[in-house]
Design a protein around this motif. Structure first.
Motif, PDB file in Angstrom:
ATOM      1  N   ALA A 196      -7.441  -2.139  -0.737  1.00 56.77           N
ATOM      2  CA  ALA A 196      -6.006  -2.066  -1.047  1.00 56.77           C
ATOM      3  C   ALA A 196      -5.479  -0.645  -0.868  1.00 56.77           C
ATOM      4  O   ALA A 196      -6.247   0.296  -0.703  1.00 56.77           O
ATOM      5  CB  ALA A 196      -5.768  -2.540  -2.481  1.00 56.77           C
ATOM      6  N   THR A 233      -6.089  -7.840  -5.314  1.00 59.47           N
ATOM      7  CA  THR A 233      -5.632  -7.994  -3.940  1.00 59.47           C
ATOM      8  C   THR A 233      -6.416  -7.044  -3.041  1.00 59.47           C
ATOM      9  O   THR A 233      -6.468  -5.843  -3.304  1.00 59.47           O
ATOM     10  CB  THR A 233      -4.130  -7.712  -3.818  1.00 59.47           C
ATOM     11  N   SER A 234      -7.058  -7.578  -2.018  1.00 61.73           N
ATOM     12  CA  SER A 234      -7.875  -6.817  -1.064  1.00 61.73           C
ATOM     13  C   SER A 234      -9.095  -6.173  -1.712  1.00 61.73           C
ATOM     14  O   SER A 234      -9.596  -5.158  -1.233  1.00 61.73           O
ATOM     15  CB  SER A 234      -7.034  -5.757  -0.343  1.00 61.73           C
TER      16      SER A 234
END
Length: 114
Positions: free
Chosen positions: A43, A105-106
């Motif tokens: 991220a 996320t990521s």
């Protein structure tokens, strides 16, 4: 959703190409002991990985282990001894370790045992 139970991958003499999978939004349950949590943060912002401690020393609670993983970086976190991090009998993840992420996320992870 519930916490994800992450399968531990064993290092062998021929090597290990670990499979990293997405971190769970509600956190993970991982094995305790001579294991390390490999976290890859792809991220654009840093994240914090928190390993919940369950131990007490002289009646004082041992603090959680918190590790910052910078944006675009990886960290290998461990070992995670049962005496410090394993959940007590009767609790969710009994005998195993609870891990939380400030963002997922990521973010991918793997649990690796020597």
């Amino acid at each position: 959703m519930a916490r994800a139970s992450v399968t531990t991958q064993q290092v062998t003499r021929t090597g290990l190409n670990p499979t990293l999978t997405a971190a769970a939004a509600d956190g993970d349950i991982v094995d305790a002991g001579a294991v390390a949590l490999w976290v890859d943060n792809a991220a654009g912002s840093p994240i914090t990985v928190t390993v919940e401690a369950t131990a007490a020393q002289d009646g004082l609670a041992v603090g959680d282990l918190s590790v910052t993983v910078p944006a675009g970086a990886q960290r290998l976190i461990g070992p995670l001894p049962a005496r410090t991090f394993a959940q007590p009998s009767g609790e969710v993840g009994a005998g195993r370790v609870l891990v939380n992420y400030s963002a997922v996320t990521s973010v991918t992870r793997a649990v690796i045992k020597l």
